[in-house]
Design an enzyme around this catalytic site. Structure first.
Site, PDB file in Angstrom:
ATOM      1  N   SER A 145      28.208  39.790  66.217  1.00 53.91           N
ATOM      2  CA  SER A 145      29.202  40.751  65.751  1.00 53.91           C
ATOM      3  C   SER A 145      29.377  41.866  66.768  1.00 53.91           C
ATOM      4  CB  SER A 145      28.780  41.359  64.414  1.00 53.91           C
ATOM      5  OG  SER A 145      29.660  42.415  64.038  1.00 53.91           O
ATOM      6  N   TYR A 158      23.251  44.814  58.212  1.00 53.25           N
ATOM      7  CA  TYR A 158      24.033  43.711  58.781  1.00 53.25           C
ATOM      8  C   TYR A 158      24.019  43.781  60.301  1.00 53.25           C
ATOM      9  CZ  TYR A 158      28.232  41.177  60.293  1.00 53.25           C
ATOM     10  OH  TYR A 158      29.116  40.356  60.946  1.00 53.25           O
TER      11      TYR A 158
END
Length: 256
Positions: A145, A158
């Site tokens: 990400s 996350y």
């Protein structure tokens, strides 16, 4: 139909929607036999039907990757059975994104994020790599990400989990590359499976303002990158994290 992945089989986790679905469709268009995997049999059937209607090969295997070694092993076994014994390409895409900051994240949420986003791909990779080695080679592609390289006040667990997965990408490349298994990662920007004309008004769209691309990306953009990393075209690419983020992490556009 293309032929860049002809003769290859692929398991794509979390491929009933958004990025995973985009990867599955892209792989099928390039003639891979795809295992679509996720928790929703209904959505999985829709993806499989879409692939088959376009002339591709796909099957659905249900999986709830909770981080246990048993769940990952079960998916590996079921995928191999559907594919006739061998998985050539593993795309570790399944993940969850609780949006809380640190102070709002309880222990159960933290543990679940790392279970789904790190432990599940860890044990799934461990279950499938030996077969790839025995078959003469294979590829593992992890989904990282852009949040790994830019500090954000939300989704903190996350971001940490995706940082762990990108670190595993390099470690696995060192571990498995000499045995014929290439390991790389894709770091997507903000990707939405919606009409591009609606992306600008979407709440997530603001995170792509000030980038060269100027808007959210599409699942197909990530799918095309995954095709490259899964194909023989990228045989000299090992242990890299490919940014497919519209320039989000590397470029600042200054208004005139």
């Amino acid at each position: 139909m293309g032929y860049r992945l002809q003769g290859k089989t692929a398991l794509i986790t979390g491929s009933t929607s958004n990025i995973g679905r985009g990867v599955a469709l892209a792989y099928a268009r390039e003639s891979a036999h795809v295992v679509v995997s996720g928790r929703s049999a209904e959505r999985g059937a829709q993806v499989v039907e879409e692939i088959r209607a376009a002339g591709g090969r796909a099957d659905f295997v249900a999986a709830d990757l909770d981080g246990s070694a048993a769940a990952s092993q079960a998916l590996a076994d079921d995928a191999r059975a559907v594919l006739g014994g061998q998985v050539d390409i593993l795309v570790n895409n399944a993940g969850i994104f609780p949006a809380q900051g640190t102070l709002a994240t309880d222990e159960a949420t933290f543990d679940r994020v790392f279970a789904v986003n790190v432990k599940a791909p860890f044990f799934l990779t461990a279950a499938l790599v030996p077969g790839m080695v025995e078959a003469g080679g294979g590829a593992v592609i992890n989904l990282g990400s852009w949040a790994v390289r830019q500090g954000l006040p939300q989704g903190v667990a996350y971001s940490a989990s995706k940082g762990s997965l990108e670190t595993l990408t390099r470690a696995w490349s060192a571990e498995f590359g000499p045995r014929g298994v290439r390991v790389n990662a894709i770091s997507p920007g903000v990707v939405l499976d919606i009409d591009p004309e609606e992306a600008g008004s979407h709440p997530a769209g603001v995170m792509m303002k000030g980038t060269p691309y100027g808007s959210t990306g599409t699942p197909d953009a990530i799918g095309q990158a995954a095709v490259y990393l899964g194909s023989d075209e990228s045989s000299f690419v090992h242990g890299t994290v490919l940014d497919v983020d519209g320039g989000r992490t590397t470029v600042a556009v200054i208004a005139a």
